[in-house]
Structure formats: C-alpha cells, structure tokens
Design a protein around this motif. Structure first.
Motif, PDB file in Angstrom:
ATOM      1  N   GLU A 207       0.861  -1.182   0.036  1.00  0.00           N
ATOM      2  CA  GLU A 207      -0.120  -0.168  -0.183  1.00  0.00           C
ATOM      3  C   GLU A 207       1.097   1.088  -0.083  1.00  0.00           C
ATOM      4  O   GLU A 207       0.624   2.442  -0.851  1.00  0.00           O
ATOM      5  CB  GLU A 207      -0.887   0.042   1.359  1.00  0.00           C
ATOM      6  CG  GLU A 207      -1.980   1.141   1.349  1.00  0.00           C
ATOM      7  CD  GLU A 207      -2.805   1.018   2.333  1.00  0.00           C
ATOM      8  OE1 GLU A 207      -3.611   2.074   2.677  1.00  0.00           O
ATOM      9  OE2 GLU A 207      -2.985   0.004   2.930  1.00  0.00           O
TER      10      GLU A 207
ATOM     11  N   TRP B  96       2.387   1.678  -3.379  1.00  0.00           N
ATOM     12  CA  TRP B  96       1.284   2.149  -4.536  1.00  0.00           C
ATOM     13  C   TRP B  96       1.140   3.700  -4.146  1.00  0.00           C
ATOM     14  O   TRP B  96       0.910   4.591  -5.043  1.00  0.00           O
ATOM     15  CB  TRP B  96      -0.019   1.468  -4.227  1.00  0.00           C
ATOM     16  CG  TRP B  96      -1.078   1.996  -4.505  1.00  0.00           C
ATOM     17  CD1 TRP B  96      -2.507   2.209  -3.875  1.00  0.00           C
ATOM     18  CD2 TRP B  96      -1.580   2.142  -6.107  1.00  0.00           C
ATOM     19  NE1 TRP B  96      -3.278   2.670  -4.750  1.00  0.00           N
ATOM     20  CE2 TRP B  96      -3.066   2.462  -5.971  1.00  0.00           C
ATOM     21  CE3 TRP B  96      -1.013   1.789  -7.306  1.00  0.00           C
ATOM     22  CZ2 TRP B  96      -3.578   3.026  -7.225  1.00  0.00           C
ATOM     23  CZ3 TRP B  96      -1.712   2.184  -8.299  1.00  0.00           C
ATOM     24  CH2 TRP B  96      -2.843   2.607  -8.254  1.00  0.00           C
ATOM     25  N   ARG B  97       0.992   4.006  -2.684  1.00  0.00           N
ATOM     26  CA  ARG B  97       0.403   5.492  -2.454  1.00  0.00           C
ATOM     27  C   ARG B  97       1.551   6.392  -2.292  1.00  0.00           C
ATOM     28  O   ARG B  97       1.688   7.507  -3.080  1.00  0.00           O
ATOM     29  CB  ARG B  97      -0.086   5.574  -1.158  1.00  0.00           C
ATOM     30  CG  ARG B  97      -1.466   4.826  -1.087  1.00  0.00           C
ATOM     31  CD  ARG B  97      -2.022   4.935   0.037  1.00  0.00           C
ATOM     32  NE  ARG B  97      -2.610   6.178   0.706  1.00  0.00           N
ATOM     33  CZ  ARG B  97      -3.859   6.592   0.884  1.00  0.00           C
ATOM     34  NH1 ARG B  97      -4.726   6.014   0.421  1.00  0.00           N
ATOM     35  NH2 ARG B  97      -3.981   7.919   1.009  1.00  0.00           N
ATOM     36  N   ARG B  98       2.687   6.009  -1.931  1.00  0.00           N
ATOM     37  CA  ARG B  98       3.648   6.939  -1.460  1.00  0.00           C
ATOM     38  C   ARG B  98       4.815   7.003  -2.809  1.00  0.00           C
ATOM     39  O   ARG B  98       5.624   7.676  -2.702  1.00  0.00           O
ATOM     40  CB  ARG B  98       4.529   6.545  -0.206  1.00  0.00           C
ATOM     41  CG  ARG B  98       3.399   6.821   0.876  1.00  0.00           C
ATOM     42  CD  ARG B  98       4.127   6.316   2.159  1.00  0.00           C
ATOM     43  NE  ARG B  98       5.041   7.244   2.416  1.00  0.00           N
ATOM     44  CZ  ARG B  98       5.298   8.166   3.102  1.00  0.00           C
ATOM     45  NH1 ARG B  98       4.271   9.104   3.364  1.00  0.00           N
ATOM     46  NH2 ARG B  98       6.234   9.107   3.398  1.00  0.00           N
TER      47      ARG B  98
ATOM     48  N   LEU C 137       1.156  10.272  -3.929  1.00  0.00           N
ATOM     49  CA  LEU C 137      -0.164  10.715  -3.946  1.00  0.00           C
ATOM     50  C   LEU C 137      -0.442  12.196  -3.327  1.00  0.00           C
ATOM     51  O   LEU C 137       0.276  12.456  -2.054  1.00  0.00           O
ATOM     52  CB  LEU C 137      -1.283   9.802  -3.155  1.00  0.00           C
ATOM     53  CG  LEU C 137      -2.734   9.851  -3.348  1.00  0.00           C
ATOM     54  CD1 LEU C 137      -3.079   9.757  -4.663  1.00  0.00           C
ATOM     55  CD2 LEU C 137      -3.365   8.979  -2.375  1.00  0.00           C
TER      56      LEU C 137
ATOM     57  N   ASN D  83     -10.532   5.924  -0.051  1.00  0.00           N
ATOM     58  CA  ASN D  83     -10.357   5.670   1.136  1.00  0.00           C
ATOM     59  C   ASN D  83     -10.793   6.670   2.150  1.00  0.00           C
ATOM     60  O   ASN D  83     -11.829   6.863   2.055  1.00  0.00           O
ATOM     61  CB  ASN D  83      -8.459   5.776   1.259  1.00  0.00           C
ATOM     62  CG  ASN D  83      -8.118   4.458   0.353  1.00  0.00           C
ATOM     63  OD1 ASN D  83      -8.920   3.311   0.097  1.00  0.00           O
ATOM     64  ND2 ASN D  83      -6.794   4.378   0.102  1.00  0.00           N
TER      65      ASN D  83
END
Length: 633
Positions: A187, A190-192, A197, A522
């Motif tokens: 996760e 993916w996000r960082r 993001l 989210n």
C-alpha cells in the motif's frame, strides 16, 4: 474479400456488377468469424471482470448473488447485446451512421462517442499502471515486499518482515486491534512511491515520469495494433483475447494449492439467501451485467458493422455474453483463493484483505503474491494478464471513435487516410491522459470512472431501445433481422426488447439515483467542485441527445411541429443494408440498373412506397419477397 465475393454471387450478382463489393472492400471486413468473436470477447471481458465482480459477489451474499446476476444476464444482458450487434451488422455503419434509422436520434450516437472518449482516456491510464508494475516485477525481490525502503513509514508492517511468521501474524493482529492502523508495504509502495499521492484533487503536483512513459508505451501498442483497422486488430486478438485465460488458469492452479485457499473460495461462494430480498443486490447485479458487457458504449455496433451481412450475430451474442459472465465467475476463484491464503497467513478474516478496483489490482493482490515462492514470476503473469484484458477493451474504444469519424465524413480521401485518423485520436488520447499521471491523477481517474460512464450509459441505452422498438417500429426491425439472418428474432427476444429490457434499464437508472453516494477514495472525501465536474462529464454525453434532436427538428421540412417531428424521425432513404445486392424487398432501389431488368416481372416494385412496405404486417411477407426476387434473378 474472396468470401464476400462468394456471397455476392450467392445473392444473385451478375458479371457486370463488380462495383457492388467496392464499399465493403474499402471499409474492410473481419478476416473470418473467429476474429469478430474474439474481438468482442476481448471488448466485453475487461478489468472489471477481475477487480469488480468478485468483490460484488462476496459483498452481496456470495453464491446467492449468482441468482440475480444470471437472471439479469438472460433478461437484459443478452437481449441488449443481440440488439446492438444486429443493429450495427444490418447497416454496416458505426455508432453515428446507424442512426439513419431515425435521424432525430443521432445524438445517441454522439453520446456513445463522448462516453467512449472518456473511458478511452482513463482506461489506458490503468493499463499504463499495469505496464509499470509489469516492468518493475522483473527483479529478484518485488519492491513492495519489505518495509525497509526510503518511501516507507514507521506504520508499515510487512507480512515477511521479522523472523517468525507466527510472531508477525501476532503483531499484525495486535496492530489491527489497536488504534494504530497497519499499512502494508504494497500500500505504501502504491500511494507513496508509484502515485506519490497528493493530499487533494486540486493539488496536481508533478507528472510522474515513469507513469507518463508507460502511458506512451500503452498508446503506441494500441495504435500499432489498430494501424490497419480491423484487419490488424483482428490478428492481434488471437493472442490478447485468449492468453488471459491461460494466465488465469495458471494462477488458479497455483492459488487452490495454497493453504487457506478453500477459506477464501468459501467466503466468495457461500450463499447468504437472506440478501436475495435486498433491492441493492438486484441493482448491483443489473448494473454489473450492463457495464460489463459494454452496452451503449458504441463498441458493439462498431465491431458488428465489419461483419458479413448474413453472419449469425444471434449465435455470436449468446456465446460472447455467456463467455464474459463465466470469466467473471472464474476470476473470482483466482482472486479469492490467493486472498484466502493471505488472510490465513496473517491470521485475520478474509474481509480484512478483500478489496476491489485499483486497491485489489495494485495493493491487495500484489501483496499476496509476495508470499509465494518465485513471487516475481507470478507478479509478471498477473500484470501481463491485466494489460491484455485492458488492451482488448481499449482496441474497441479507439476503433469506435475512428470508425464513427471515418463513416461520418465518408469520402474516398478519409477512407484512404484512416491510419492518420487513428494516429490523431491516439495522440489526443495520450495528451488528455497526461493529467491522470500527476500526483492527483488517481483522484481524477476514479472521478471519471464513477461519473463519466455510469448513469449516462443507462439513459443512452434506454433511449436506443425506445427509438428502435417504438419510433422505427418493432415490426420493421424484426423484418430487417429476418432479411439478414433468414429467421425473425425468437419470441423471447421480441418480448425482452419491447418490454422487459427497457423496464430493467429504467430500474437500473432509478436504483443508481437512489443509491447515489458522493465519491470518496479511502479516507479522502471529494470536494463539491470536483463532484460538480463529475456530473458535468456525465451530462455531457446525455445532453447530445436533446440538442441534436432539436437541431434535426428545426432543419426538417414541414409546416407544423408535428410534420417536422414525423420527418425527423422517419428513416432516411439510405438506411438499410450497405451493399446493393443485399437491398432487396422494401430496400430495393426504385430505378436502378439491377432492378430494371426484372421490372416487367414485378410491375408494382417502383410504386411500392417505403411506408406501405413498413406497414405490411406479416413478417413472412418481407422475407418471401426477398427470396422470390433472388430466384427471379
């Protein structure tokens, strides 16, 4: 071309009529029937089958969800699929040209083009992220395996960190129970790292160059596969439409041999019959069938327009629809066997690891893959499958736009320059996709996914049903199908088209409105201005219908509004089969060289007005006249 030449002789061509085939040859046809079926399967089977259906199924009562799902397939999915295929095949025109059937409704075709444009822009961004994961999987250790990377936070707990898996499982269970939220390395990756993001949809930040590069790659691949239109894409689908099944089977076999896989599959399939009385379950089933088959995108009409006139599209529509739904069910086994294994490894319930959408494809599933021996191999296979599933749909989205433009302009020059039209559309698609590769890109992508192609599709489909069945007239349409296939549509389809399918579509529309919740990602809740943009996108495709209708009525002949309306909805003179040798019965030209020769045999042929033929009630009459004309020739 050879086969179409054979058909022309069969239909009574005479040596002097070489020109008949010209239009079809210029426009192109599928090399054979398998190409069409594989392309349509590739179009219908997309990312949603893997990342949306299994989640919907487990959330809506497991095996019990299959019951409303298959009922909706039979009463709404297959009839709509057959209607669109027969519509495109009869006229051999894209989603704009077919509306010669009732020119006032051409706005429906423009609406389909707008929807296909939106989907085409963001769908290729999803493919580009899959390309990115595919490339980074070519390593000895997957980059989202451990928490020791520069982008990880102290909250990160990997399933493979620490010496003993049992201790890790215990730690994770404690973490899940405590207030501190555990984040997985996948996760955070993916996000960082991949998305980097931003905190808000308005804060675009910088363009993520690796994603931009992959977006370029995916558009180049799509363009090269469509460089010769259906001639080239028809060959590519032999691989892109079949290989995902090979990968699914490999992952399925690997999945069910893992410990805990049975738990995951039981979670996916165990029926909760009490949920069947819940309207939401039926609404989800209807929506999933509707969106999964790609109805009202314009792609089905476009693909069918390249068929031979007499192709049995009735059989094709049943084969393709059932294949699509069977793939969804099969993908559920693949997803949930591995999620069950991961839940077992972590010592948590399957619902804790189950997810849908990008969260399943780029977070939950990749994390589960890190637990397998030789994980990079399984990761490469999984993302390669996602790429192929996405490309199959993307080919048709691009071809829909290109075909609509080329058919609409329709002159010799643009038919010759079709490759440049494809290039132009691809370049525009790439440029419009660039904002989706920024740090706020995923927010925009989900906004487009939720609004651009949701209720607008339902409205378009409903109006299409009404226009064909009630404005053009169901009797006329059934005769057209009989003329094309040699038999009228079965009674079941006649009833569905006229009453049941429009009613179900209307139910989906009402359900969508009632169930509406503002979008969130989210914990992030979208601001009002972003949701307004979403609604404008949804409206932009539907608004084409009334705008074009008003324009057409104003331009039509007639003294009163009623006369203008009649003229605007009446089928235009060039509506009907594209090739002259198929224009028999009420489509026979009044005075053409081919009919002059047998005018004395059929003295009433020129006087037979279009309206009179349309009003003839016995369906058999139309077909009979076609046959008698052939025998006289």
């Amino acid at each position: 071309v050879d086969t179409s030449y054979g058909i022309s002789l069969q239909n009574g061509a005479v040596p002097g009529e070489q020109g008949k085939q010209e239009k079809s040859v210029k426009r192109g046809n599928w090399g054979n029937q398998i190409e069409f079926v594989l392309t349509s399967v590739g179009y219908a089977v997309g990312l949603g089958n893997v990342w949306r259906f299994p989640y919907l199924c487990y959330r809506n009562g497991g095996g019990a969800f299959m019951f409303p799902y298959f009922i909706m397939l039979v009463f709404c999915g297959i009839p709509l699929f057959f209607m669109e295929l027969s519509f495109g095949q009869f006229a051999s025109q894209g989603c704009l040209g077919v509306w010669r059937v009732s020119p006032m409704f051409k706005g429906v075709g423009y609406g389909m083009m707008v929807v296909s444009t939106y989907i085409g822009i963001y769908y290729n961004v999803v493919i580009c992220i899959a390309f990115y994961y595919f490339f980074v999987s070519m390593t000895r250790v997957l980059p989202w395996t451990y928490c020791s990377n520069p982008w990880n936070t102290p909250d990160c707990v990997g399933v493979l960190d620490g010496n003993l898996s049992s201790r890790v499982a215990l730690n994770i269970t404690q973490l899940l129970n405590s207030t501190q939220k555990r984040t997985s390395p996948s996760e955070e990756y993916w996000r960082r790292y991949v998305l980097n993001l931003s905190d808000d949809i308005g804060n675009l930040g910088e363009v993520r160059l690796p994603l931009l590069g992959c977006l370029g790659v995916s558009w180049v691949v799509v363009f090269l596969c469509l460089i010769k239109g259906v001639k080239s894409s028809g060959k590519v689908v032999y691989f892109t439409a079949t290989f995902p099944y090979v990968v699914l089977t490999i992952l399925f076999v690997r999945g069910i041999t893992l410990e805990g896989a049975v738990t995951g599959i039981m979670y996916y399939l165990t029926p909760q019959w009490d949920k069947i009385l819940n309207a939401k379950v039926w609404g989800d089933a209807a929506s999933q069938i509707f969106y999964s088959l790609g109805c009202a995108w314009g792609g089905l009409i476009t693909m069918a327009s390249y068929n031979k006139f007499n192709n049995n599209c009735y059989r094709d529509s049943i084969i393709i629809s059932i294949t699509n739904c069977a793939t969804s069910v099969y993908a559920g086994f693949v997803i949930f066997s591995i999620l069950g294994f991961m839940a077992n490894h972590l010592g948590v319930d399957v619902s804790k690891v189950a997810d849908h959408g990008p969260g399943l494809a780029f977070v939950a599933y990749p994390e589960a893959l890190t637990l397998l021996p030789i994980s990079p191999l399984w990761s490469i296979l999984f993302f390669f499958m996602l790429i192929l599933l996405g490309l199959g749909t993307q080919f048709c989205l691009l071809e829909t736009l290109v075909t609509a433009i080329v058919d609409e302009v329709g002159n010799e020059w643009i038919i010759r320059k079709k490759t440049f039209v494809t290039l132009g559309v691809a370049v525009a698609g790439f440029l419009l996709g660039v904002p989706l590769t920024t740090q706020a890109g995923i927010y925009w992508l989900l906004l487009m996914d939720n609004y651009a192609a949701s209720f607008s599709l339902v409205v378009i489909s409903c109006i299409m049903c009404v226009a064909i069945m009630y404005i053009y007239g169901h009797r006329n349409y059934f005769k057209d199908i009989e003329m094309m296939l040699g038999f009228p549509p079965p009674l079941f389809f006649q009833i569905c088209w006229r009453f049941i399918s429009p009613a179900i579509i209307f139910f989906i529309l009402v359900f969508t409105v009632i169930q509406y919740r503002p979008i969130s990602y989210n914990e992030y809740v979208y601001p009002t201005w972003a949701i307004s943009i979403g609604f404008l996108m949804a409206l932009s495709s539907v608004i084409c219908i009334p705008i074009y209708a008003i324009y057409k009525v104003c331009r039509s002949e007639g003294d009163t509004l009623l006369e203008r309306l009649k003229n605007a909805t009446k089928a235009s003179k060039d509506w009907g089969p594209a090739l002259p040798e198929h224009r028999s019965g009420r489509y026979a030209p009044a005075f053409s060289p081919s009919t002059e020769s047998h005018l004395e045999v059929q003295p009433l042929q020129p006087e037979k007005g279009q309206n009179e033929a349309a009003a003839a009630s016995p369906v058999q009459g139309s077909n009979g006249s076609a046959h008698s004309q052939d025998s006289r020739l």
